[in-house]
Scaffold this motif. Structure first.
Motif, PDB file in Angstrom:
ATOM      1  N   TYR A 194       0.844  -1.190   0.000  1.00 58.33           N
ATOM      2  CA  TYR A 194       0.000   0.000   0.000  1.00 58.33           C
ATOM      3  C   TYR A 194       0.883   1.245   0.000  1.00 58.33           C
ATOM      4  CZ  TYR A 194      -3.622  -3.267   1.567  1.00 58.33           C
ATOM      5  OH  TYR A 194      -4.481  -4.328   1.666  1.00 58.33           O
ATOM      6  N   GLU A 195       0.404   2.265  -0.675  1.00 58.14           N
ATOM      7  CA  GLU A 195       1.047   3.580  -0.656  1.00 58.14           C
ATOM      8  C   GLU A 195       0.185   4.506   0.212  1.00 58.14           C
ATOM      9  OE1 GLU A 195       3.879   4.064  -2.341  1.00 58.14           O
ATOM     10  OE2 GLU A 195       3.856   2.089  -3.319  1.00 58.14           O
ATOM     11  N   ILE A 196       0.785   5.098   1.224  1.00 64.07           N
ATOM     12  CA  ILE A 196       0.067   5.992   2.138  1.00 64.07           C
ATOM     13  C   ILE A 196       0.649   7.388   1.987  1.00 64.07           C
ATOM     14  CG2 ILE A 196      -0.615   6.426   4.518  1.00 64.07           C
ATOM     15  CD1 ILE A 196      -0.206   3.497   5.109  1.00 64.07           C
ATOM     16  N   THR A 197      -0.212   8.346   1.654  1.00 59.12           N
ATOM     17  CA  THR A 197       0.233   9.718   1.412  1.00 59.12           C
ATOM     18  C   THR A 197      -0.475  10.672   2.372  1.00 59.12           C
ATOM     19  OG1 THR A 197       0.610   9.259  -0.942  1.00 59.12           O
ATOM     20  CG2 THR A 197       0.417  11.563  -0.289  1.00 59.12           C
ATOM     21  N   PHE A 198       0.302  11.478   3.080  1.00 57.43           N
ATOM     22  CA  PHE A 198      -0.236  12.514   3.966  1.00 57.43           C
ATOM     23  C   PHE A 198       0.017  13.874   3.300  1.00 57.43           C
ATOM     24  CE2 PHE A 198       0.559   8.925   6.674  1.00 57.43           C
ATOM     25  CZ  PHE A 198      -0.513   8.927   7.549  1.00 57.43           C
ATOM     26  N   SER A 199      -1.060  14.626   3.136  1.00 57.98           N
ATOM     27  CA  SER A 199      -0.968  15.908   2.423  1.00 57.98           C
ATOM     28  C   SER A 199      -1.509  17.027   3.300  1.00 57.98           C
ATOM     29  CB  SER A 199      -1.765  15.853   1.110  1.00 57.98           C
ATOM     30  OG  SER A 199      -1.309  14.800   0.288  1.00 57.98           O
ATOM     31  N   LEU A 200      -0.788  18.130   3.309  1.00 65.33           N
ATOM     32  CA  LEU A 200      -1.232  19.345   3.985  1.00 65.33           C
ATOM     33  C   LEU A 200      -1.702  20.327   2.924  1.00 65.33           C
ATOM     34  CD1 LEU A 200      -1.525  21.238   6.418  1.00 65.33           C
ATOM     35  CD2 LEU A 200       0.904  21.834   6.142  1.00 65.33           C
ATOM     36  N   LEU A 201      -2.964  20.723   2.996  1.00 71.16           N
ATOM     37  CA  LEU A 201      -3.552  21.631   2.013  1.00 71.16           C
ATOM     38  C   LEU A 201      -3.632  23.032   2.614  1.00 71.16           C
ATOM     39  CD1 LEU A 201      -4.281  18.839   0.841  1.00 71.16           C
ATOM     40  CD2 LEU A 201      -6.498  19.762   0.176  1.00 71.16           C
ATOM     41  N   ASN A 202      -2.917  23.947   2.006  1.00 77.05           N
ATOM     42  CA  ASN A 202      -2.897  25.338   2.458  1.00 77.05           C
ATOM     43  C   ASN A 202      -3.448  26.213   1.336  1.00 77.05           C
ATOM     44  OD1 ASN A 202      -2.445  27.821   3.577  1.00 77.05           O
ATOM     45  ND2 ASN A 202      -0.217  27.590   3.785  1.00 77.05           N
ATOM     46  N   PRO A 203      -4.762  26.509   1.339  1.00 73.00           N
ATOM     47  CA  PRO A 203      -5.340  27.304   0.257  1.00 73.00           C
ATOM     48  C   PRO A 203      -5.015  28.793   0.355  1.00 73.00           C
ATOM     49  CG  PRO A 203      -7.012  26.803   1.888  1.00 73.00           C
ATOM     50  CD  PRO A 203      -5.771  26.100   2.331  1.00 73.00           C
ATOM     51  N   ASP A 204      -4.469  29.218   1.489  1.00 72.97           N
ATOM     52  CA  ASP A 204      -4.238  30.652   1.696  1.00 72.97           C
ATOM     53  C   ASP A 204      -2.835  30.883   2.272  1.00 72.97           C
ATOM     54  OD1 ASP A 204      -4.602  33.348   1.879  1.00 72.97           O
ATOM     55  OD2 ASP A 204      -5.981  33.285   3.584  1.00 72.97           O
ATOM     56  N   PRO A 205      -1.787  30.624   1.489  1.00 76.51           N
ATOM     57  CA  PRO A 205      -0.429  30.796   2.022  1.00 76.51           C
ATOM     58  C   PRO A 205      -0.076  32.247   2.316  1.00 76.51           C
ATOM     59  CG  PRO A 205      -0.369  30.307  -0.330  1.00 76.51           C
ATOM     60  CD  PRO A 205      -1.785  30.124   0.102  1.00 76.51           C
ATOM     61  N   LYS A 206      -0.832  33.203   1.772  1.00 71.82           N
ATOM     62  CA  LYS A 206      -0.564  34.608   2.076  1.00 71.82           C
ATOM     63  C   LYS A 206      -0.975  34.955   3.496  1.00 71.82           C
ATOM     64  CE  LYS A 206      -1.088  36.179  -2.717  1.00 71.82           C
ATOM     65  NZ  LYS A 206      -1.830  37.077  -3.637  1.00 71.82           N
ATOM     66  N   SER A 207      -1.904  34.186   4.052  1.00 74.45           N
ATOM     67  CA  SER A 207      -2.362  34.453   5.420  1.00 74.45           C
ATOM     68  C   SER A 207      -1.764  33.480   6.434  1.00 74.45           C
ATOM     69  CB  SER A 207      -3.893  34.354   5.494  1.00 74.45           C
ATOM     70  OG  SER A 207      -4.501  35.285   4.611  1.00 74.45           O
ATOM     71  N   HIS A 208      -1.515  32.243   6.017  1.00 67.96           N
ATOM     72  CA  HIS A 208      -1.073  31.202   6.949  1.00 67.96           C
ATOM     73  C   HIS A 208       0.250  30.607   6.485  1.00 67.96           C
ATOM     74  CE1 HIS A 208      -5.678  30.629   7.526  1.00 67.96           C
ATOM     75  NE2 HIS A 208      -5.205  31.575   8.342  1.00 67.96           N
ATOM     76  N   ASN A 209       1.231  30.643   7.353  1.00 72.40           N
ATOM     77  CA  ASN A 209       2.503  29.964   7.134  1.00 72.40           C
ATOM     78  C   ASN A 209       2.516  28.737   8.049  1.00 72.40           C
ATOM     79  OD1 ASN A 209       5.053  29.318   6.303  1.00 72.40           O
ATOM     80  ND2 ASN A 209       6.070  30.826   7.616  1.00 72.40           N
ATOM     81  N   LEU A 210       2.125  27.606   7.492  1.00 70.56           N
ATOM     82  CA  LEU A 210       1.875  26.418   8.299  1.00 70.56           C
ATOM     83  C   LEU A 210       3.145  25.598   8.488  1.00 70.56           C
ATOM     84  CD1 LEU A 210      -1.468  25.294   6.589  1.00 70.56           C
ATOM     85  CD2 LEU A 210      -1.171  26.753   8.599  1.00 70.56           C
ATOM     86  N   HIS A 211       3.301  25.069   9.705  1.00 65.92           N
ATOM     87  CA  HIS A 211       4.430  24.204  10.034  1.00 65.92           C
ATOM     88  C   HIS A 211       3.868  22.912  10.632  1.00 65.92           C
ATOM     89  CE1 HIS A 211       7.206  27.623   9.509  1.00 65.92           C
ATOM     90  NE2 HIS A 211       6.308  28.337  10.194  1.00 65.92           N
ATOM     91  N   TRP A 212       4.227  21.785  10.028  1.00 63.16           N
ATOM     92  CA  TRP A 212       3.810  20.501  10.621  1.00 63.16           C
ATOM     93  C   TRP A 212       5.012  19.567  10.675  1.00 63.16           C
ATOM     94  CZ3 TRP A 212       0.655  16.661   7.157  1.00 63.16           C
ATOM     95  CH2 TRP A 212       1.242  16.558   5.910  1.00 63.16           C
ATOM     96  N   GLU A 213       5.233  18.987  11.856  1.00 66.10           N
ATOM     97  CA  GLU A 213       6.347  18.060  12.066  1.00 66.10           C
ATOM     98  C   GLU A 213       5.888  16.665  11.645  1.00 66.10           C
ATOM     99  OE1 GLU A 213       9.360  18.828  12.826  1.00 66.10           O
ATOM    100  OE2 GLU A 213       8.939  20.963  13.117  1.00 66.10           O
ATOM    101  N   ILE A 214       5.740  16.481  10.347  1.00 66.02           N
ATOM    102  CA  ILE A 214       5.148  15.249   9.841  1.00 66.02           C
ATOM    103  C   ILE A 214       6.083  14.057  10.030  1.00 66.02           C
ATOM    104  CG2 ILE A 214       5.973  15.744   7.503  1.00 66.02           C
ATOM    105  CD1 ILE A 214       2.708  13.930   8.555  1.00 66.02           C
ATOM    106  N   GLU A 215       7.389  14.285   9.888  1.00 66.39           N
ATOM    107  CA  GLU A 215       8.317  13.156   9.990  1.00 66.39           C
ATOM    108  C   GLU A 215       8.300  12.561  11.390  1.00 66.39           C
ATOM    109  OE1 GLU A 215      13.031  12.089   9.102  1.00 66.39           O
ATOM    110  OE2 GLU A 215      12.213  14.086   8.639  1.00 66.39           O
ATOM    111  N   GLY A 216       8.367  13.417  12.396  1.00 62.14           N
ATOM    112  CA  GLY A 216       8.322  12.920  13.773  1.00 62.14           C
ATOM    113  C   GLY A 216       6.973  12.318  14.121  1.00 62.14           C
ATOM    114  N   ALA A 217       5.896  12.921  13.602  1.00 64.46           N
ATOM    115  CA  ALA A 217       4.558  12.399  13.887  1.00 64.46           C
ATOM    116  C   ALA A 217       4.367  11.016  13.265  1.00 64.46           C
ATOM    117  CB  ALA A 217       3.507  13.369  13.358  1.00 64.46           C
ATOM    118  N   LEU A 218       4.862  10.832  12.050  1.00 65.85           N
ATOM    119  CA  LEU A 218       4.751   9.519  11.417  1.00 65.85           C
ATOM    120  C   LEU A 218       5.549   8.476  12.199  1.00 65.85           C
ATOM    121  CD1 LEU A 218       5.086  10.440   7.619  1.00 65.85           C
ATOM    122  CD2 LEU A 218       3.012   9.838   8.875  1.00 65.85           C
TER     123      LEU A 218
END
Length: 561
Positions: A232-256
């Motif tokens: 199986y291929e498992i893909t985690f995606s972060l969707l940021n529709p408004d990068p001008k307003s939100h600079n998102l940070h997610w520690e995906i590697e550690g969480a996985l």
């Protein structure tokens, strides 16, 4: 006259020689060089697989601790008992469940383990003493006065393959048979909780049996879970529709590593998993949420959720190098103009997790960040995503999509949390039972369908590699069925995986289509222009020779008369 007769005789011999060469050499040579190569297949063994009779054997061990049996009753253990159940699924599929229960008394070290302060500590101590085999169930019977379990708890199911069962008060006048007859119904409930259920097995046979025989709940669980696959291929995606307003940070590697990888490690006997992640900017859901004045927030109704996936899926991309199914998990952070955004169910109530999942596809979670900054904050705002909250939702969705259904225990049962592993050993066993049966059902259906196709259409070439794959699939299927009957669940799963891999490689081999669409009328159109000019003179010469021979015989008979 003699010269003419000799010439006719020479012509007859020449015609007969040519006809003999054509019949003896030409036709066999043509037949051999133009025949369709078809390697030998074990059709008799494949036909036996069409009628599938499965026997699932479960080893159960009931251990009596101190204070649960009288000294007289203890002298009559160990002993064993075998219980069988038979189910006729349809005319070609049958099931037999064999439960072999062995009774014994606890050892000194097991008694020490049962003297721990909590049931969780006792479960860990018992696991350190001995490790139960895959698919087995061990039930420790503790006295009614034991403080390991609260008063309202009858059974404690641990993280491994062991359970603690509080015994009912035993009368000293009871025989061991009466004790066991009083205990067996409770042990049966424990086994039904920790091992497979009949409806789980029927749902796993969905490729062979009609879904009418499956309950609605089992059918929904079976349709939700992704089909069995080698990987199986498992893909985690972060969707940021408004990068001008939100600079998102997610520690995906550690969480996985902390939340997802322990579960995938335990599921490694079932399949190979590949995990990746990505961030998509300016990716929107494709559905305009509605503003609800009563809660001052935007909402997505349950009816509109089905329209969310397709627009988003076009942005996800695909792994063209792999043929394995893909599970997508999307974390969507709404833009500032549509925040906060909440998902509502069919009852118009907000979903607590603010997430939903799509059967055999993946899940989407909406993560609101509007409360993390004020209206005067400088844009874009740096936002750190709470990965524990997100991964808790994704982990629950992943369990459902992989077939790890939520267990509904009977009253008085307590199930210990699987902890950081995300999966208890007995939960893994339940999945192994279902996947083994599902693989056997799928592989047997594939291989019998292929055999019927090859038997009906003689133009299909059967190469040696296809015959090898078919033979390998049949052998692996027979081994998987035998291992299930013997109760060797790990080996049964391994052989069933080999069977489904070999059967699908044989079924989808491109060489099977080489002569599939080469009908007989095309053969005649090719061969008639080649053979007709040659055959007509030969046939006419033979007919003339036969006619002359009959004429000579008639003349001789007339002279005699």
């Amino acid at each position: 006259m003699a010269v003419l007769q000799l010439e006719k005789q020479r012509g007859r011999y020449a015609a007969l020689a040519i006809a003999a060469v054509v019949i003896v050499v030409g036709i066999p040579l043509w037949w051999k060089t133009t025949e369709t190569y078809r390697a030998w297949l074990p059709f008799s063994e494949i036909s036996e697989l069409d009628s599938l009779q499965l026997q699932l054997s479960v080893d159960i061990e009931v251990v009596f601790s101190r204070g649960t049996l009288t000294p007289e009753q203890q002298t009559k253990v160990p002993l064993s008992n075998v219980r069988e159940q038979e189910h006729v699924v349809d005319a070609k599929t049958g099931l037999r469940y064999t439960y072999e229960t062995k009774y014994r008394t606890a050892t000194i070290m097991e008694e020490d383990a049962l003297n721990q302060h909590t049931a969780a500590e006792a479960d860990l101590s018992l696991h350190m003493l001995t490790e139960s085999s895959c698919g087995s169930v061990v039930v420790y019977v503790i006295p009614d006065s034991s403080t390991l379990l609260p008063e309202d708890v009858k059974v404690y199911v641990g993280q491994r393959r062991t359970a603690l069962l509080r015994s009912a008060p035993i009368k000293s006048s009871w025989s061991l048979k009466e004790v066991l007859s009083n205990l067996d119904p409770h042990v049966e409930k424990v086994v039904n909780t920790m091992s497979f259920s009949h409806q789980d097995i029927i749902a796993a046979l969905s490729d062979r049996v009609r879904m009418a025989k499956v309950t609605k709940e089992s059918m929904a669980d079976n349709m939700r879970a992704i089909k069995s696959s080698p990987g199986y291929e498992i893909t985690f995606s972060l969707l940021n529709p408004d990068p001008k307003s939100h600079n998102l940070h997610w520690e995906i590697e550690g969480a996985l590593h902390d939340y997802i990888q322990p579960l995938l490690n335990k599921l490694s006997p079932i399949a190979n998993f590949s995990v990746d992640s990505q961030i998509l900017y300016y990716a929107v859901l494709g559905v305009n949420p509605r503003f609800d004045n009563s809660v001052s927030a935007y909402t997505l109704s349950a009816d509109s959720l089905s329209h969310v996936i397709n627009p988003v899926e076009a942005r996800l991309g695909s792994n063209a190098a792999s043929s394995n199914p893909v599970l997508n998990f999307l974390l969507y952070v709404p833009d500032a103009l549509h925040s906060p955004l909440f998902i509502r169910d069919h009852s118009k109530r907000e979903v607590p997790s603010n997430a939903f999942h799509s059967p055999r596809w993946g899940g989407i979670m909406v993560y609101n960040v509007n409360e993390m900054y004020g209206s005067e904050a400088e844009l874009p705002v740096d936002i750190n995503i709470n990965m524990a909250k997100v991964m808790g939702v994704f982990l629950a969705q992943l369990r459902l999509l992989l077939g790890l259904q939520h267990t509904h225990p009977p009253p008085g049962f307590v199930l210990q949390s699987p902890g950081s592993a995300g999966l208890a050993d007995w939960e893994l066993d339940r999945l192994l039972w279902s996947r083994s049966v599902e693989n056997i059902a799928t592989a047997s259906t594939t291989i019998t369908s292929l055999a019927q196709l090859l038997d009906q259409i003689g133009n299909i070439v059967i190469n040696d590699n296809i015959a090898q794959q078919v033979s390998s699939a049949v052998t692996s299927l027979q081994s998987a069925v035998a291992e299930l009957e013997a109760g060797n669940l790990a080996f049964a799963l391994q052989y069933s995986r080999e069977a489904i891999l070999a059967s699908e490689r044989a079924f989808f081999d491109p060489s099977l289509l080489h002569l599939l669409y080469f009908p007989d009328d095309q053969k005649f159109a090719i061969y008639i222009p080649l053979f007709l000019p040659m055959c007509v003179p030969i046939v006419l010469s033979l007919l003339k020779i036969v006619s002359e021979t009959r004429q000579r015989q008639a003349d001789k008979q007339a002279k005699k008369d």
